[in-house]
Scaffold this motif. Structure first.
Motif, PDB file in Angstrom:
ATOM      1  N   GLY A  94      45.267  74.685  55.187  1.00  0.00           N
ATOM      2  CA  GLY A  94      45.306  74.150  53.837  1.00  0.00           C
ATOM      3  C   GLY A  94      45.939  75.090  52.829  1.00  0.00           C
ATOM      4  O   GLY A  94      46.675  74.655  51.935  1.00  0.00           O
ATOM      5  N   THR A  95      45.690  76.370  52.969  1.00  0.00           N
ATOM      6  CA  THR A  95      46.249  77.361  52.038  1.00  0.00           C
ATOM      7  C   THR A  95      47.766  77.380  52.109  1.00  0.00           C
ATOM      8  O   THR A  95      48.453  77.364  51.081  1.00  0.00           O
ATOM      9  CB  THR A  95      45.690  78.758  52.355  1.00  0.00           C
ATOM     10  OG1 THR A  95      44.262  78.717  52.243  1.00  0.00           O
ATOM     11  CG2 THR A  95      46.252  79.803  51.414  1.00  0.00           C
ATOM     12  N   TYR A 135      52.624  77.522  61.445  1.00  0.00           N
ATOM     13  CA  TYR A 135      52.944  78.185  60.182  1.00  0.00           C
ATOM     14  C   TYR A 135      51.678  78.695  59.506  1.00  0.00           C
ATOM     15  O   TYR A 135      50.791  77.921  59.160  1.00  0.00           O
ATOM     16  CB  TYR A 135      53.660  77.186  59.263  1.00  0.00           C
ATOM     17  CG  TYR A 135      54.072  77.746  57.937  1.00  0.00           C
ATOM     18  CD1 TYR A 135      55.066  78.699  57.838  1.00  0.00           C
ATOM     19  CD2 TYR A 135      53.471  77.297  56.764  1.00  0.00           C
ATOM     20  CE1 TYR A 135      55.451  79.204  56.609  1.00  0.00           C
ATOM     21  CE2 TYR A 135      53.856  77.788  55.540  1.00  0.00           C
ATOM     22  CZ  TYR A 135      54.845  78.745  55.465  1.00  0.00           C
ATOM     23  OH  TYR A 135      55.234  79.243  54.258  1.00  0.00           O
ATOM     24  N   ASN A 136      51.618  80.020  59.380  1.00  0.00           N
ATOM     25  CA  ASN A 136      50.529  80.628  58.623  1.00  0.00           C
ATOM     26  C   ASN A 136      51.069  81.876  57.924  1.00  0.00           C
ATOM     27  O   ASN A 136      52.278  82.119  57.942  1.00  0.00           O
ATOM     28  CB  ASN A 136      49.322  80.937  59.530  1.00  0.00           C
ATOM     29  CG  ASN A 136      49.642  81.879  60.652  1.00  0.00           C
ATOM     30  OD1 ASN A 136      50.419  82.816  60.510  1.00  0.00           O
ATOM     31  ND2 ASN A 136      49.049  81.641  61.802  1.00  0.00           N
ATOM     32  N   MET A 156      53.273  75.786  50.161  1.00  0.00           N
ATOM     33  CA  MET A 156      54.555  75.104  50.336  1.00  0.00           C
ATOM     34  C   MET A 156      54.751  74.005  49.290  1.00  0.00           C
ATOM     35  O   MET A 156      55.854  73.832  48.777  1.00  0.00           O
ATOM     36  CB  MET A 156      54.653  74.487  51.730  1.00  0.00           C
ATOM     37  CG  MET A 156      54.810  75.506  52.826  1.00  0.00           C
ATOM     38  SD  MET A 156      54.928  74.732  54.432  1.00  0.00           S
ATOM     39  CE  MET A 156      56.507  73.938  54.288  1.00  0.00           C
ATOM     40  N   LEU A 157      53.718  73.261  48.993  1.00  0.00           N
ATOM     41  CA  LEU A 157      53.851  72.151  48.052  1.00  0.00           C
ATOM     42  C   LEU A 157      54.031  72.636  46.615  1.00  0.00           C
ATOM     43  O   LEU A 157      54.743  72.002  45.840  1.00  0.00           O
ATOM     44  CB  LEU A 157      52.633  71.230  48.153  1.00  0.00           C
ATOM     45  CG  LEU A 157      52.486  70.478  49.473  1.00  0.00           C
ATOM     46  CD1 LEU A 157      51.156  69.737  49.516  1.00  0.00           C
ATOM     47  CD2 LEU A 157      53.639  69.515  49.664  1.00  0.00           C
ATOM     48  N   TYR A 188      44.515  72.923  60.406  1.00  0.00           N
ATOM     49  CA  TYR A 188      43.376  73.644  60.975  1.00  0.00           C
ATOM     50  C   TYR A 188      42.847  74.607  59.922  1.00  0.00           C
ATOM     51  O   TYR A 188      43.632  75.187  59.167  1.00  0.00           O
ATOM     52  CB  TYR A 188      43.803  74.429  62.229  1.00  0.00           C
ATOM     53  CG  TYR A 188      44.050  73.557  63.432  1.00  0.00           C
ATOM     54  CD1 TYR A 188      43.002  73.205  64.274  1.00  0.00           C
ATOM     55  CD2 TYR A 188      45.314  73.086  63.729  1.00  0.00           C
ATOM     56  CE1 TYR A 188      43.218  72.402  65.389  1.00  0.00           C
ATOM     57  CE2 TYR A 188      45.544  72.287  64.833  1.00  0.00           C
ATOM     58  CZ  TYR A 188      44.495  71.947  65.662  1.00  0.00           C
ATOM     59  OH  TYR A 188      44.713  71.157  66.753  1.00  0.00           O
ATOM     60  N   PRO A 189      41.542  74.803  59.849  1.00  0.00           N
ATOM     61  CA  PRO A 189      40.986  75.662  58.802  1.00  0.00           C
ATOM     62  C   PRO A 189      41.190  77.164  59.039  1.00  0.00           C
ATOM     63  O   PRO A 189      41.120  77.947  58.092  1.00  0.00           O
ATOM     64  CB  PRO A 189      39.497  75.315  58.797  1.00  0.00           C
ATOM     65  CG  PRO A 189      39.225  74.824  60.179  1.00  0.00           C
ATOM     66  CD  PRO A 189      40.495  74.155  60.636  1.00  0.00           C
TER      67      PRO A 189
END
Length: 115
Positions: free
Chosen positions: A106-107, A68-69, A112-113, A39-40
């Motif tokens: 996305g952030t 998760y944010n 995480m990546l 979700y944005p």
């Protein structure tokens, strides 16, 4: 496109829950991300909490989710996590035992990546 409250989320959530419920039948509690919801906005992520709690409640913790944010705490008291067994409420549990449904933006996914 469709208006607010028209059932867009159910169009993808119901088939995902169905697949997870079928998987639980043979294997018990699920660990590991199987569905990633992006979700944005944090407000949109948080708006899913009640819906996911209601859908996952019947599974008594075998199908879990995490919202998760940037506001997700590093840890919470164990008693708090036990109150809602279907929701992973902190980063520590998320890393140790990832839930099958992971809701983020996305952030945070990039964060995480890259780690």
């Amino acid at each position: 496109t469709s208006g607010t409250g028209s059932g867009k989320t159910e169009c993808f959530l119901v088939p995902i829950l169905d697949a997870l419920a079928r998987e639980v039948d043979g294997s018990g509690r699920l660990t590991g991300v199987r569905a990633l919801f992006l979700y944005p906005l944090n407000a949109l992520i948080n708006s899913q909490r009640d819906r996911l709690r209601a859908w996952s409640a019947a599974f008594d913790g075998t199908i879990r989710f995490c919202l998760y944010n940037g506001e997700t705490p590093d840890s919470v008291p164990a008693a708090q996590e036990r109150r809602i067994p279907g929701e992973v409420q902190c980063r520590r549990t998320l890393r140790a035992d990832p839930p099958p449904i992971f809701v983020t933006n996305g952030t945070m996914l990039e964060y995480m990546l890259v780690r």
